[in-house]
Design an enzyme around this catalytic site. Structure first.
Site, short mmCIF file in Angstrom:
data_model
loop_
_atom_site.label_atom_id
_atom_site.label_comp_id
_atom_site.label_asym_id
_atom_site.label_seq_id
_atom_site.Cartn_x
_atom_site.Cartn_y
_atom_site.Cartn_z
N ASP A 233 39.97 -28.54 -42.54
CA ASP A 233 38.58 -28.68 -42.07
C ASP A 233 37.60 -27.69 -42.67
O ASP A 233 36.45 -28.03 -42.95
CB ASP A 233 38.55 -28.59 -40.54
CG ASP A 233 39.13 -29.83 -39.88
OD1 ASP A 233 39.05 -30.91 -40.48
OD2 ASP A 233 39.67 -29.71 -38.76
N ALA A 234 38.01 -26.44 -42.85
CA ALA A 234 37.07 -25.44 -43.37
C ALA A 234 36.73 -25.73 -44.82
O ALA A 234 35.56 -25.73 -45.21
CB ALA A 234 37.64 -24.04 -43.21
N GLY B 241 34.11 -33.93 -36.63
CA GLY B 241 34.46 -35.31 -36.29
C GLY B 241 34.78 -35.43 -34.81
O GLY B 241 33.99 -35.08 -33.94
N TYR C 155 37.15 -33.82 -33.12
CA TYR C 155 37.64 -32.60 -32.47
C TYR C 155 36.58 -31.52 -32.39
O TYR C 155 35.76 -31.37 -33.31
CB TYR C 155 38.86 -32.04 -33.22
CG TYR C 155 40.16 -32.28 -32.51
CD1 TYR C 155 40.55 -31.51 -31.42
CD2 TYR C 155 41.01 -33.31 -32.90
CE1 TYR C 155 41.74 -31.74 -30.75
CE2 TYR C 155 42.22 -33.55 -32.25
CZ TYR C 155 42.57 -32.75 -31.17
OH TYR C 155 43.76 -32.98 -30.51
N HIS D 105 50.21 -34.86 -33.53
CA HIS D 105 49.62 -34.11 -34.63
C HIS D 105 49.69 -32.61 -34.36
O HIS D 105 50.06 -32.18 -33.27
CB HIS D 105 48.16 -34.53 -34.86
CG HIS D 105 47.29 -34.35 -33.65
ND1 HIS D 105 47.31 -35.20 -32.56
CD2 HIS D 105 46.39 -33.39 -33.34
CE1 HIS D 105 46.46 -34.79 -31.65
NE2 HIS D 105 45.89 -33.68 -32.09
N ASP E 20 44.83 -0.90 -49.71
CA ASP E 20 43.85 -1.68 -48.96
C ASP E 20 44.46 -3.07 -48.79
O ASP E 20 44.62 -3.81 -49.76
CB ASP E 20 42.54 -1.75 -49.74
CG ASP E 20 41.41 -2.39 -48.95
OD1 ASP E 20 41.66 -2.82 -47.81
OD2 ASP E 20 40.29 -2.47 -49.48
N ILE E 21 44.84 -3.43 -47.56
CA ILE E 21 45.60 -4.66 -47.34
C ILE E 21 44.88 -5.62 -46.40
O ILE E 21 44.02 -5.21 -45.60
CB ILE E 21 47.01 -4.37 -46.79
CG1 ILE E 21 46.94 -3.56 -45.49
CG2 ILE E 21 47.85 -3.65 -47.84
CD1 ILE E 21 48.30 -3.30 -44.85
N HIS F 274 50.62 -31.04 -30.71
CA HIS F 274 49.94 -31.85 -29.70
C HIS F 274 50.60 -33.22 -29.58
O HIS F 274 50.50 -34.06 -30.48
CB HIS F 274 48.46 -32.01 -30.06
CG HIS F 274 47.64 -32.61 -28.94
ND1 HIS F 274 46.27 -32.77 -29.02
CD2 HIS F 274 47.99 -33.08 -27.72
CE1 HIS F 274 45.84 -33.32 -27.90
NE2 HIS F 274 46.87 -33.53 -27.09
#
Length: 725
Positions: free
Chosen positions: A368-369, A454, A456, A513, A664-665, A675
């Site tokens: 989605d992102a 959509g 969700y 899903h 640096d992590i 679901h």
């Protein structure tokens, strides 16, 4: 196509343009939803009755806010509207893109290098302002860096790997128009007794399933009947799928295998308040709210700097990530000096695979992102329902496909939460001579955003507590993605085990899903010199005659040297703690300062690692990853997620097995849900949530809220019920 369908198509496109490319000034909320220093002590309220407003949106009328005069104050402040217009002008005169202007798929702040941000102090000049642009021109994806101070494009790289940029609303509009104009669609709807004018169509992403789908941007289109209900998701035209080539603007494949499956009825599917004809079968709940007679305890400075209790952080909206927390610092409990906890935190990617191999379902494996954008799909929050009284609302300044800015109003809210929880307590039985009852209320600060991708809805909460804990929660609601079936009761299904999910209503299967949300957590405990430590709880057996006990547990620390050492699959019977420490910052007792990630309820992906959706989302193969900081490694599914093969993901980066000790992590955490739908999810799902915590470990010298004051009656307003007439 007849006149009525054309009018309907025009109306749909008008609504899309109105919602996603206009500035929406008329919907903006004021900074606070209530006067910040209201001192009304009489908390009277009318009796709650089952009266119908047109919509819950009618609960408040808000004043517009103009963002044209906004200026940046902090190196991480998002681009202003004026800066976006300037970028557009620069691109319009950039020879390699001429003569046509490219489609803009992303235009956001190219954040300064981390060392510049860490050195910057309030009052210093800002580092050079730059924009990162992802544009599509003639089938090629361009990544451009625009220097606003110089007025120049300083870098233009073409993507030669797999994948395409995030979809724009124009892409979706084009796909819808092409699909609704396809003559085969009209024939299929007529066979089902549905008119084109009663259709609502959606555009599921296509995923990636081999070479036949490469070399062109495709998208799926599926349709529903909205006749008699706004909840069209519950009325699918099952088996009908169109594959659209977005750039050629043509249907390349039309599938209709479900003509014999009835379109489910719209009865009792309308979830709107005004559609409910009877009150719920329960005793009414009286109105409830938190009263703050002195106003909120937090402040928002220069539009993005949040200060509350012992916390300070930068907050902004991002078109792809949604809500972004940066430079989170908490004051030392002994000295009051701010100390760094996290440089940047956000949800990097979401993976939502549906478990149905059917021709019309196999491709439903959303990211989605990277495909649609969490900020781009976030709509205005509903006062008093999404966010309580005294909330502060923040807008998002985003960019449409033509390079012009628009305002997504009130998509983030800030509020203080008190739900009767306890921060710490102890009582002592008087038998020992101490009559003690001490308790402190838990009050926290919440930054919230809700994205409607959509069907969700995803609600993201970043909750900050005075004890230094950060609680991150994701809640899910909205509508199921359902599958039409000829069966009305479970006993009519000949082989229930073969179904892709249970029957949730007549003629509707709720397909099983998953949801996976991967967070990018750039932890900087006191500075960037950090180490990841796995603390294993190991069973030890006592020696014969040593103790009446047979066994006990011992904590054993293991420092991760490389990325391979830090790939974690959570196991209930192999318990561990996961610490990020600063080995150079020690407490008075010699313990390294640190934070630990505390998983909540979780789920793991069970898909085959060679399954195409899992190849693309291999970042879900582990619940925890640790990588060295790299400003180009922010998106777990890759910069170009749409139709990608999975060759530029967190899993691919981590294969290099780089050193991570005293570096640096970045900590990556995946939160998951399985679901299996049920009848209670129909027609709209009650919210379900999961979370994790970032908790201090030897960061403070002792309990940082030991000196917190309790609540007293004299501090609170006196409320009384309204007198009956």
């Amino acid at each position: 196509m007849g006149t009525r369908p054309l009018l309907r198509l025009s109306f749909i496109l008008f609504i899309i343009i109105l919602l996603f490319t206009c500035s929406w000034y008329s919907l903006n909320l004021p900074i606070f939803s209530d006067p910040p220093h209201s001192t009304s002590w009489l908390c009277n309220s009318n009796s709650r009755v089952f009266a119908h407003l047109g919509s819950v949106l009618e609960t408040k009328i808000h004043k517009p806010r103009d963002h044209m005069e906004d200026v940046p104050h902090h190196p991480l402040d998002p681009l202003t509207m004026r800066e976006i217009y300037k970028v557009r002008t620069i691109l319009s005169n950039y020879p390699p893109l001429l003569p046509s202007f490219p489609a803009i798929h992303s235009l956001s702040l190219d954040e300064p290098h981390k060392d510049l941000v860490l050195k910057w102090k309030e009052g210093d000049p800002l580092p050079p302002r730059k924009a990162l642009v992802i544009a599509l021109l003639n089938g090629q994806s361009h990544v451009l860096c625009v220097d606003l101070d110089l007025g120049l494009v300083t870098s233009n790289k073409i993507n030669h790997g797999s994948g395409y940029p995030m979809l724009t609303m124009n892409d979706i509009s084009v796909a819808m128009q092409v699909a609704l104009s396809h003559k085969e669609l009209n024939k299929s709807t007529i066979k089902r007794g549905i008119s084109l004018s009663d259709l609502t169509c959606i555009t599921p992403s296509a995923g990636w399933f081999g070479p036949n789908e490469e070399g062109r941007r495709i998208i799926k289109v599926q349709c529903f009947s909205n006749q008699g209900t706004p909840n069209f998701y519950m009325r699918p035209l099952e088996g009908l799928t169109m594959t659209v080539d977005i750039d050629k603007k043509e249907v390349v494949k039309f599938t209709d295998t479900g003509v014999g499956i009835p379109v489910p009825k719209g009865t009792d599917t309308d979830y709107r308040f005004k559609a409910q004809k009877e009150p719920p079968r329960m005793k009414p709940i009286n109105p409830i709210s938190i009263e703050q007679p002195l106003g909120p305890s937090f402040t928002v400075e220069d539009g993005h700097i949040v200060k509350w209790a012992n916390w300070k952080f930068h907050l902004k909206a991002d078109q792809r990530a949604g809500i972004v927390i940066s430079r989170a610092m908490v004051s030392d409990s002994e000295t009051g000096v701010p100390r760094s906890v996290m440089y940047k935190g956000f949800s990097s990617e979401l993976f939502v695979p549906y478990m149905d191999p059917d021709e019309n379902w196999y491709f439903k494996s959303y990211m989605d992102a990277g495909e649609f954008g969490m900020g781009a799909t976030a709509l205005s929050l509903v006062p008093l329902n999404d966010c309580p009284r005294h909330s502060y609302y923040m807008d998002g300044i985003f960019v449409s496909w033509d390079g012009k800015p628009y305002v997504q109003p009130s998509i983030i809210c800030l509020f203080e939460r008190y739900a009767g929880d306890i921060s710490w307590r102890h009582s002592e039985i008087p038998v020992n001579g101490f009559n003690i009852r001490e308790a402190r209320p838990k009050v926290s600060l919440v930054a919230r955003m809700a994205a409607s991708v959509g069907n969700y809805d995803y609600i993201f909460d970043w909750e900050f507590q005075p004890d230094g804990l950060i609680h991150v929660a994701v809640a899910l609601s909205g509508m199921l993605m359902v599958k039409g079936t000829p069966h009305q009761t479970a006993d009519q299904i000949p082989n229930q085990e073969a179904a892709s999910g249970p029957l949730i209503s007549e003629n509707l299967i709720g397909v099983v899903h998953d949801h996976f949300i991967t967070f990018h957590l750039d932890m900087d405990i006191d500075d960037t010199n950090n180490t990841f430590v796995k603390v294993n709880l190991v069973k030890e057996e006592t020696l014969p005659g040593q103790s009446p006990r047979k066994s006990y547990l011992k904590a054993k620390r293991n420092t991760a040297k490389t990325e391979d050492d830090a790939r974690i699959k959570l196991k209930l019977y192999e318990p561990s703690e996961f610490h990020v420490i600063n080995p150079s910052r020690r407490s008075r007792l010699g313990n390294p300062a640190g934070y630990k990630i505390v998983p909540g309820g979780n789920a793991a992906s069970l898909l085959d690692h060679l399954d195409p959706p899992q190849l693309r989302s291999a970042f879900t193969n582990n619940q925890i990853w640790v990588t060295p900081y790299n400003r180009n490694e922010q998106w777990a599914g890759g910069l170009f997620t749409y139709q990608s093969k999975g060759d530029d993901t967190l899993a691919a980066w981590s294969k290099r097995n780089r050193a991570i000790e005293k570096k640096d992590i970045v900590l990556w955490y995946t939160l998951g849900f399985h679901h299996i739908p049920c009848q209670e999810d129909f027609p709209i799902m009650p919210t379900v949530s999961s979370s994790f915590e970032l908790k201090p470990v030897n960061f403070f010298e002792s309990n940082p809220i030991l000196k917190a004051a309790p609540m007293f009656e004299k501090d609170l307003p006196v409320c009384r019920p309204a007198t009956s007439a």
